[in-house]
Design an enzyme around this catalytic site. Structure first.
Site: not given
Length: 438
Positions: A298-299, A302, A378
């Site tokens: 997920h990070e 970004h 997100e």
């Protein structure tokens, strides 16, 4: 705030859609924690607004400026040393803010966070940390401010361009050096030990062309049991930082207390020492390796999707606009007079008036727009983790992190839309659930 508190007060049972992912005990703990936090936020916010209003009504800003002038004159610096007086003013203002904010910080840490099992600090550690933060802040703030004021003074008609470029360079430098030179002053950073987790992180980074150079574990557990993870660095020098509280395998909160400590510690009525009770309460905090990889997916999403660059661009566009408007407004003597400055127009005071007060409505609108954008980012980062095949692990990781941090999964839609930079848990889980079924 009212809408958020209403949800915390009235939602006393686990909603049907949460029945499979949250037990009633955890739900009640998170409800009470968020209720206490919202109460604290209300009173601390009310105090802050009251303090600011009193300062404005009774001329606190010009008083502190004149007091700074007195100190400067006693040190042999006359009115022509405006930058020196500005630095004294800034030091006194930040010292005042630190002292008035200290009781609130103490209450938040040693009452609210302690009550709900998150605080790991002693009073001595807290005070040492607070002093260190203040000193480090001054070491950065005062030189940067002095250079900014000097640039504005000598920049001529286009000073706003030079001031903006200067703040851009400073922000990029601080982001670059923060985790290497500033953060280690407060927390211990150690390389992630060789093993399966490190190997899998490196493989995942390589597969998406993330230029990873180092992976660190920070001992966040000595401060709080909240967890986090982030990456930093520019170009081909990226590093990943994992809080030990995120890692089930490395978290100190999951370690058994030494036998000699448990035998010497005072016992409670149930025969357990306070240290042991703390360990049991937080036992098995954090995520398994597969879930940690999903969180990192997920990070890194970004980064891969350009969210970091987009945020920097938006921030700098806003910064340039603000400096341009500052250049337009700085010559308005009426602004200074409205704040009690009739005979002088110090540049630092102009920055405070325009950036803090005149831009206040604009900043609220901008904050809302950035919150909406953040929520969109997100969802996109979750979708990226899904494409890496991490949907199932991210699903379970979000539930664990929500439980570990006592996040309340129910929220008022209006309050959430305005205040929450991350989508509510249920919305993220639903999106991942849908993706798992695709």
């Amino acid at each position: 705030m009212i809408f958020g508190r209403r949800v915390y007060r009235t939602t006393t049972h686990v909603p049907k859609e949460l029945g499979q992912i949250m037990d009633s005990e955890t739900f009640e703990k998170s409800r009470l924690y968020q209720l206490d936090k919202s109460t604290f936020s209300f009173w601390s916010g009310l105090y802050s607004e009251t303090e600011g209003t009193v300062i404005l009504l009774f001329g606190g800003i010009p008083y502190l400026w004149n007091l700074s002038g007195v100190f400067c004159r006693r040190a042999g610096f006359g009115p022509e040393y405006e930058i020196t007086q500005s630095l004294v003013f800034l030091f006194l203002a930040t010292l005042f803010s630190a002292l008035t904010g200290l009781p609130w910080s103490l209450y938040n840490t040693f009452v609210i966070e302690e009550k709900h099992g998150f605080n790991q600090q002693t009073l001595g550690f807290f005070m040492k940390d607070a002093i260190k933060k203040f000193v480090v802040t001054q070491c950065i703030l005062l030189p940067v401010t002095s250079l900014l004021l000097y640039i504005i003074k000598i920049g001529g008609d286009y000073f706003f361009i030079y001031a903006w470029l200067f703040t851009l360079v400073v922000s990029l430098v601080l982001v670059t050096i923060y985790a290497d030179y500033i953060a280690p002053l407060f927390d211990k950073f150690i390389p992630l030990p060789e093993g399966t987790l490190k190997e899998e992180i490196e493989v995942m980074a390589k597969n998406i062309d993330f230029p990873l150079t180092k992976v660190y574990v920070v001992e966040g557990s000595k401060r709080s049991s909240h967890s986090n993870a982030y990456f930093y660095g520019f170009f081909k020098n990226k590093r990943i930082v994992l809080f030990d509280t995120l890692l089930e395998e490395y978290s100190m909160l999951n370690k058994e207390p030494p036998e000699e400590c448990s035998s010497e510690s005072p016992k409670s009525e149930d025969g357990e020492s306070p240290e042991t009770k703390t360990k049991v309460r937080n036992k098995k905090q954090g995520c398994k390796n597969e879930e940690v990889l999903a969180v990192l997916g997920h990070e890194l999403g970004h980064w891969k999707l350009g969210h970091t660059v987009k945020n920097i661009v938006i921030s700098q566009m806003n910064s340039f606009l603000c400096f341009f408007l500052f250049a337009v407004l700085i010559g308005q003597k009426e602004l200074f007079a409205a704040f009690g400055f009739y005979d002088s127009q110090p540049t630092l005071i102009g920055l405070m008036i325009i950036f803090q007060f005149i831009f206040s409505p604009y900043n609220e609108v901008l904050s809302f727009c950035l919150t909406v954008l953040s929520r969109r980012f997100e969802f996109q980062a979750d979708a990226f983790a899904k494409k890496l095949g991490k949907a199932k692990d991210l699903y379970s990781a979000l539930i664990k992190l929500n439980k570990d941090n006592l996040g309340f999964p129910v929220s008022d839609w209006l309050f959430s839309m305005w205040h929450y930079s991350h989508p509510p848990l249920l919305e993220r889980l639903q999106a991942l659930q849908d993706s798992k079924q695709d």
